[in-house]
Write a protein that holds these residues in place. Structure first.
Motif, short mmCIF file in Angstrom:
data_model
loop_
_atom_site.label_atom_id
_atom_site.label_comp_id
_atom_site.label_asym_id
_atom_site.label_seq_id
_atom_site.Cartn_x
_atom_site.Cartn_y
_atom_site.Cartn_z
N LEU A 245 0.26 9.92 14.30
CA LEU A 245 -0.28 8.63 14.94
C LEU A 245 0.84 7.65 15.07
N GLY A 246 2.09 8.01 14.48
CA GLY A 246 3.28 6.86 14.97
C GLY A 246 3.49 6.17 13.51
N PHE A 247 4.39 5.67 13.37
CA PHE A 247 5.20 5.15 12.04
C PHE A 247 4.20 3.99 11.70
N LEU A 248 3.80 3.05 12.32
CA LEU A 248 2.99 1.75 11.98
C LEU A 248 1.57 2.28 11.57
N ARG A 249 0.81 3.18 12.16
CA ARG A 249 -0.47 3.62 11.82
C ARG A 249 -0.28 4.51 10.45
N ALA A 250 0.50 5.29 10.55
CA ALA A 250 0.77 6.23 9.57
C ALA A 250 1.16 5.53 8.14
N PHE A 251 1.79 4.06 8.18
CA PHE A 251 2.25 3.30 7.17
C PHE A 251 0.88 2.70 6.84
N ARG A 252 0.07 2.18 7.74
CA ARG A 252 -1.18 1.48 7.33
C ARG A 252 -2.08 2.44 6.70
N ARG A 253 -2.30 3.73 7.36
CA ARG A 253 -3.32 4.64 6.51
C ARG A 253 -2.88 4.94 5.24
N ALA A 258 -7.54 2.23 -0.90
CA ALA A 258 -7.99 1.36 -2.04
C ALA A 258 -6.96 1.54 -3.31
N GLY A 259 -6.89 0.54 -3.89
CA GLY A 259 -6.05 0.59 -5.25
C GLY A 259 -4.82 0.16 -4.92
N LEU A 266 3.73 -5.74 -3.35
CA LEU A 266 3.20 -5.26 -2.41
C LEU A 266 1.65 -5.64 -2.75
N ARG A 267 1.47 -6.24 -3.90
CA ARG A 267 -0.05 -6.58 -4.14
C ARG A 267 -0.73 -7.45 -2.93
N GLY A 268 -1.82 -6.99 -2.63
CA GLY A 268 -2.44 -7.61 -1.51
C GLY A 268 -2.31 -6.99 -0.08
N LEU A 269 -1.33 -6.05 -0.17
CA LEU A 269 -0.71 -5.49 1.01
C LEU A 269 -1.81 -4.61 1.64
N GLY A 270 -2.61 -3.74 0.63
CA GLY A 270 -3.77 -2.93 1.14
C GLY A 270 -4.73 -3.56 1.97
N ALA A 271 -5.11 -4.69 1.61
CA ALA A 271 -6.31 -5.42 2.04
C ALA A 271 -5.59 -5.93 3.45
N GLU A 272 -4.61 -6.36 3.60
CA GLU A 272 -3.91 -6.70 4.79
C GLU A 272 -4.06 -5.71 6.00
N LEU A 273 -3.35 -4.63 5.42
CA LEU A 273 -3.28 -3.21 6.37
C LEU A 273 -4.55 -2.99 6.76
N ARG A 274 -5.57 -2.88 5.83
CA ARG A 274 -6.94 -2.53 6.48
C ARG A 274 -7.56 -3.25 7.28
N ARG A 275 -7.38 -4.70 7.41
CA ARG A 275 -7.77 -5.56 8.35
C ARG A 275 -7.25 -5.46 9.63
N GLN A 276 -5.57 -5.19 9.42
CA GLN A 276 -5.15 -5.03 10.89
C GLN A 276 -5.42 -3.69 11.55
#
Length: 995
Positions: A245-253, A258-259, A266-276
């Motif tokens: 998928l590429g570096f950015l999308r693989a990083f987001r996935r 969750a968790g 990195l707290r709060g990063l997961g929610a931000e990445l899911r939004r993006q």
């Protein structure tokens, strides 16, 4: 609340700006190093080639925080040792500052000032050290210890007394008054020095200034792991999921699950990445959002992007390489994009910034960065120099003269001094080389060459210079030639033991032909990508050793074997290597093979768009070009060896950097083999006759491979040698074997592990042990001595000891009336030789900034490159163990042609014009009609006047280099000129003195 608010303002991340151009601009500064397997030398500062060399290295030093030249301390040693002579300093100073006007009344001219300043290199304290010196010592009231007696007497006389009769106390008081007046006059005229100026644009730097916390310490370890996992070429047991998928999308996935990740920052990063991810943000939009979050103003975004990418420029550069040259991937290309990499880094920067600001609300007060202070360092330097130089110090009491003196001192700051000393350092080398070429021309004038019975064509590589010289010394009836080591055969090659085909040609050439090595008994076309059982077994063991259950069994089962292997490789490297080769011998490995060199009728292109093999007209053109360019076609011997080269060594990540640059970091054996097959082809010979080039029926071409690490030779297709040529070929092999022994002996003088009185018959064993020693950090010094390139007839350099420092390119000006052959030669050889030379230059002058430091902590990651330890930036450039004996001078390229023709060729081709006009190489035209030399300086060729030093004369090279490890000068070697017996050199000759 600071400029970094934890909650983003509404709508800030929705504004989309095109950042592609800014990223492309910054990308030009990134390293262009390919993965280790295809490491090819290039100009480290390729992005600065539009600038003159001296400006470029200084500009790059500001951008990268690196060194532009050798240190002033190193140059001081060169001056002391005579490597830089007073005449070199005077010549450089006069060229830089012509004119007779003094700086101050009665003082030195600008040229004289520069010359004296470069002769007087002393330490200039700064900051607290200078404050202590001025406050706690009598440095301001006592004459400098650097003064010679004559100048000391002059200064005492300037005080207006006869100091030979004055009491000592009065003398010191008067001396103090004189110096105090000098200091006060200079201090009053000294400019003030501003502080650091405006804060940097990058958010990380502002946060560091406000909180004292470096967010890169949080971001970089994670970014390094992510980059290594994404680009990994099969080393990791658990591959990074969804890399396609590429570096950015693989990083987001991966980090948007969750968790969330365990790192506190990195707290709060997961929610931000899911939004993006849900909103389908592109990399460009993500970059803009992150720059907004970091409060980077619009006008500073280019600088911020550049600084961000350069903070880990090795990894960013490798992402760029995979994006633009996926064909260079060792195993499998990844869907890499530099924009994706930047987006991931900036997202992590935002997270780190938020974390730091939560824990440092408000932060400490930022120091005033615009404070001005007196330039005391400049005053101190001008104060000392006024004592050392021929100037009346009382004149400097006047403000206008003091200001002029300070201006002259400031203009010759440390960087300028190092630049001028570098020019003097290069001048001594240039004068020595050009004088040697001119002296050798006169020494060999009128000498008749012995009849030729054997010819050998080598790569232009400077490591082959010594082998060619020893071959000619041992057998004067031999003629040697230099040609780019791909021999004009620009191909993609697939050997019988290889999984994937690889290009074997210069990196600036895109091959269009595929050549496959096939077993002779089975001419079924081999398909790229076929695998062997042994490779599968190795893969199974490698994977199994990383598992819990199988790993325990495999470790126990192979543990004892590995202990034996380790002990053998460390204590008995040469014997163990030979034993393991016999034990590991593949019964089918010695099978006769052929190159599928000729294109079959009706052959179709491969899926990569490559044509299988060459047509007869294409082969004819390849051979014709080589014969005409080198002059080989004028007279052909019964045997012509085509010698490619490469290097093989154990435990050497940079092994391909020792291979042939003309084959793109590969080994030139297949190219030599292919060229020989073409030259022996009946259809090619018929085509050459139509072009006026007749290869006699009694001439046979033999492809060969020279391993420059252990000085071994491999010959190809010997079973095809016709009966009439067998004896001549065997004799040629015997002669070459003796030359390899002599070459190994000369190379050993550079190795501290070899005694200087090493017997001749022990040299091959020593270099072979170097090659296979597991703990040997210096298996071969590679191009570490390169300094000169000579394009012309071999008669110009035959019999001249060049100390393995010269690229030797054969060119026959008499057979090139139009200059087309020379043009093609320079376009191919010029950038290649310049790239090698410049990479060694930069890796030497700054081993940490431009090179990759010492080998000792290196860790190979993902078959990509090396890191220091378990995590660091991907180190680029060359390790110190490859460059430590190098002399960092720009390539001196001497071309046998008229200056008018050479100027026209350079001016008509941008790549050459950039290298020459901007001074990345030094160019000399050597007229074949008048033998005069012309040096390219300041936009044109100017006549060179030799200084005329005589060269030593020896019968054999061994008599000149015996007992010496350092760089040597030049010498006439008479054995290769046909004046000796042609018998092998005896061990006793090694100890003889040069005449």
């Amino acid at each position: 609340m600071t400029h970094l608010d934890i909650a983003a303002a509404p709508g800030r991340g929705d504004r989309v700006t095109d950042v592609t151009e800014l990223v492309e601009r910054a990308a030009r500064l990134l390293p262009e190093q390919a993965p280790l397997q295809t490491f090819v030398h290039h100009n480290t500062l390729h992005a600065f080639e539009h600038l003159p060399f001296d400006e470029a290295v200084v500009s790059a030093a500001r951008v990268f925080g690196t060194e532009p030249f050798q240190s002033e301390a190193a140059f001081r040693d060169h001056v002391g040792s005579g490597r830089i002579r007073p005449s070199d300093i005077d010549a450089v100073a006069e060229a830089e500052a012509p004119g007779a006007a003094p700086i101050v009344p009665g003082g030195p001219t600008r040229a004289r000032f520069l010359a004296l300043r470069l002769r007087n290199l002393f330490e200039i304290p700064s900051g607290a050290a200078l404050d202590w010196l001025l406050l706690e010592t009598d440095a301001r009231t006592r004459l400098s210890d650097l003064l010679d007696p004559r100048r000391r007497a002059e200064l005492l006389a300037q005080a207006g007394r006869d100091w030979t009769t004055t009491p000592e106390q009065t003398a010191r008081a008067s001396q103090a008054r004189l110096l105090d007046t000098l200091w006060n006059g200079l201090a009053a005229a000294a400019p003030t020095v501003p502080g650091a100026g405006a804060p940097p644009a990058r958010g990380r730097d502002r946060i560091l200034a406000e909180t004292g916390t470096d967010t890169d310490e949080l971001v970089h370890p994670l970014l390094i792991r992510l980059s290594a996992a994404f680009l990994d070429q099969g080393i990791a047991y658990w591959p990074m999921p969804e890399r396609e998928l590429g570096f950015l999308r693989a990083f987001r996935r991966l980090y948007g699950q969750a968790g969330g990740p365990p790192d506190r920052f990195l707290r709060g990063l997961g929610a931000e990445l899911r939004r993006q991810e849900a909103e389908g943000w592109t990399a460009e939009r993500t970059v803009v959002w992150a720059l907004d979050e970091l409060a980077v103003p619009e006008e500073a975004r280019g600088a911020a992007i550049e600084a961000t990418l350069l903070s880990l420029r090795g990894w960013a550069g490798m992402m760029r390489q995979f994006e633009h040259r996926p064909d260079l991937a060792p195993v499998e290309a990844r869907a890499a994009r530099l924009l994706d990499y930047l987006a991931v880094q900036l997202v992590l920067d935002v997270q780190a910034a938020r974390h730091v600001m939560r824990n440092h609300p408000g932060g400490p007060a930022t120091a005033d960065r615009t404070t001005v202070r007196p330039g005391l360092e400049l005053v101190y330097e001008a104060f000392v120099l006024a004592q050392l130089m021929p100037v009346d110090v009382t004149v400097l009491a006047r403000p206008e003269h003091a200001a002029a003196w300070l201006g002259a001192v400031a203009a010759c700051d440390e960087t300028e001094r190092r630049r001028l000393l570098h020019l003097a350092y290069e001048r001594r080398h240039r004068v020595g080389a050009l004088d040697a070429l001119d002296a050798h021309r006169r020494f060999t004038a009128g000498a008749e060459a012995p009849p030729v019975t054997m010819q050998a064509v080598f790569c232009i590589d400077e490591r082959e210079e010594s082998l060619r010289r020893h071959l000619e010394e041992h057998f004067p009836q031999a003629r040697t030639y230099g040609y780019a080591g791909f021999f004009g055969v620009a191909m993609t090659y697939l050997g019988t033991g290889e999984v994937r085909p690889r290009p074997l040609c210069p990196v600036v050439v895109t091959p269009t032909h595929l050549v496959v090595e096939e077993p002779a008994e089975s001419r079924t076309p081999r398909q790229p990508g076929s695998r062997h059982g042994r490779g599968g077994l190795s893969l199974g063991l490698a994977v199994g050793s990383r598992t819990l259950a199988r790993g325990s069994v495999i470790s126990l089962g192979l543990g004892a074997t590995q202990v034996v292997t380790l002990v053998g490789r460390c204590l008995f490297p040469r014997r163990f290597h030979r034993w393991s080769r016999r034990l590991d011998h593949d019964p089918g490995g010695g099978a006769v093979t052929r190159l599928a060199i000729e294109r079959a009728p009706g052959a179709v292109e491969t899926e990569d768009g490559l044509r299988r093999g060459y047509s007869v007209p294409e082969m004819t053109q390849v051979v014709s070009s080589a014969l005409r360019t080198t002059g080989l076609g004028r007279e052909l011997a019964p045997v012509v060896l085509i010698v490619g080269h490469g290097s093989s060594s154990l435990n050497n990540p940079h092994e391909s950097a020792h291979d042939c640059g003309a084959t793109g970091g590969g080994r030139g054996g297949p190219n030599a083999r292919a060229f020989a097959a073409m030259a022996n082809h009946p259809g090619v010979r018929a085509g050459l006759r139509d072009l006026g080039l007749d290869i006699p029926d009694g001439t046979w071409f033999v492809g060969a491979y020279h391993n420059t690490c252990d000085d071994s030779m491999t010959y190809y297709d010997e079973d095809l040698v016709p009966e009439r040529s067998r004896h001549a070929v065997e004799e040629a092999k015997r002669i070459m074997a003796r030359a390899c022994v002599l070459d190994a002996h000369e190379r050993c003088r550079r190795f501290e592990s070899a005694p200087l009185d090493l017997p001749l018959d022990a040299a091959l064993a020593h270099v072979e042990s170097h090659t296979v020693d597991l703990g040997q950090p210096r298996p071969e010094y590679g191009h570490a001595t390169n300094a000169i390139g000579v394009v012309g007839r071999r008669s110009r350099t035959r019999g001249l000891f060049l100390d393995r420092r010269a690229f030797l390119v054969s060119y026959d000006p008499e057979g090139d009336p139009s200059g087309d052959l020379l043009t093609n030669l320079l376009l191919a050889a010029g950038p290649v030789c310049a790239g090698i030379n410049l990479e060694y230059y930069f890796s030497y002058v700054d081993p940490a900034g431009y090179g990759c430091g010492t080998k000792l902590p290196h860790n190979i990651v993902g078959l990509l490159g090396v890191m220091d330890g378990h995590a660091s930036d991907l180190r680029t450039g060359l390790p110190w163990q490859m460059v430590e004996i190098h002399e960092p001078v720009r390539l001196l390229l001497v071309v046998e042609t008229e200056p008018e023709r050479l100027a026209a060729i350079v001016g008509a081709h941008a790549v050459l014009e950039r290298l020459v006009s901007n001074g990345w190489i030094q160019l000399v035209a050597w007229s074949p009609s008048s033998d005069a030399m012309h040096v390219f300086e300041r936009g044109g060729f100017v006549p060179y006047v030799p200084e005329g030093e005589a060269l030593p004369t020896v019968h054999r090279s061994a008599q000149f280099y015996a007992g010496r490890r350092e760089h040597l000068g030049f010498a006439h070697v008479t054995a290769s000129l046909g004046t000796g017996s042609g018998e092998p050199v005896s061990p006793e000759l090694v100890g003889e003195e040069a005449s």
